[in-house]
Design an enzyme around this catalytic site. Structure first.
Site, PDB file in Angstrom:
ATOM      1  NE  ARG A  54      -3.573   2.638   1.915  1.00 18.59           N
ATOM      2  CZ  ARG A  54      -4.849   2.326   2.047  1.00 18.59           C
ATOM      3  NH1 ARG A  54      -5.388   2.510   2.731  1.00 18.59           N
ATOM      4  NH2 ARG A  54      -5.491   4.240   2.069  1.00 18.59           N
ATOM      5  NE  ARG A  64      -8.114   2.487  -0.442  1.00 20.24           N
ATOM      6  CZ  ARG A  64      -9.254   2.934  -0.780  1.00 20.24           C
ATOM      7  NH1 ARG A  64      -8.460   3.952  -2.198  1.00 20.24           N
ATOM      8  NH2 ARG A  64     -10.269   3.441  -0.996  1.00 20.24           N
ATOM      9  CG  ASP A  67      -9.012   0.915   2.568  1.00 22.76           C
ATOM     10  OD1 ASP A  67      -7.855   1.498   3.529  1.00 22.76           O
ATOM     11  OD2 ASP A  67     -10.342   1.477   2.287  1.00 22.76           O
ATOM     12  CG  ASP A  69     -10.893   1.183   6.693  1.00 23.08           C
ATOM     13  OD1 ASP A  69     -10.043   2.009   7.127  1.00 23.08           O
ATOM     14  OD2 ASP A  69     -11.444   1.197   5.979  1.00 23.08           O
TER      15      ASP A  69
END
Length: 133
Positions: A54, A64, A67, A69
């Protein structure tokens, strides 16, 4: 990873991008256990993203590799300069709620009191027909 244990994960689903990217994204959700608090866990997730290549430089919404989260946390609400939990945009993103509902349908959003399944149903229920038709 000794500091993150995965207890459940959803299948991968495809979704349209948020922002200018033109490609389809692959999304999934996982339930994990960790002794880390949200800022330390987010830092660890960023290390994992970096390991997969990344690149955080440049345009915010660009494509990307990975990711990761924090969407919800068993401690309820967390907010500081590093991280906000629940994730501020989770209630408006079907690509987050659909895989999350597959593995944790009864987990409640501490701000609304609604379950993941209830939040996700907003993206899957039929829309009323336009009254002018």
């Amino acid at each position: 990873m000794p500091d993150i244990n995965v207890f459940a994960h959803s299948p991968v689903i495809g979704s349209a991008p948020v922002g200018p990217s033109q490609r389809t994204y692959a999304n999934a959700a996982a339930v994990v256990a960790s002794p880390l608090d949200p800022p330390a866990l987010l830092a660890r997730l960023h290390e994992i993203e970096d390991h997969f290549g990344r690149d955080r430089r440049g345009q915010r919404w660009r494509a990307r590799v990975l990711d990761l989260d924090i969407i919800l946390w068993s401690g309820g609400i967390w907010a500081d300069n590093e991280v906000v939990v629940p994730h501020p945009a989770m209630r408006t993103r079907g690509f987050v709620l659909t895989p999350a509902a597959m593995i944790a349908p009864y987990w409640r959003d501490p701000l609304t009191g609604l379950t993941i399944r209830q939040l996700q149903s907003r993206f899957t229920r039929p829309k009323p027909l336009d009254a002018e038709r």
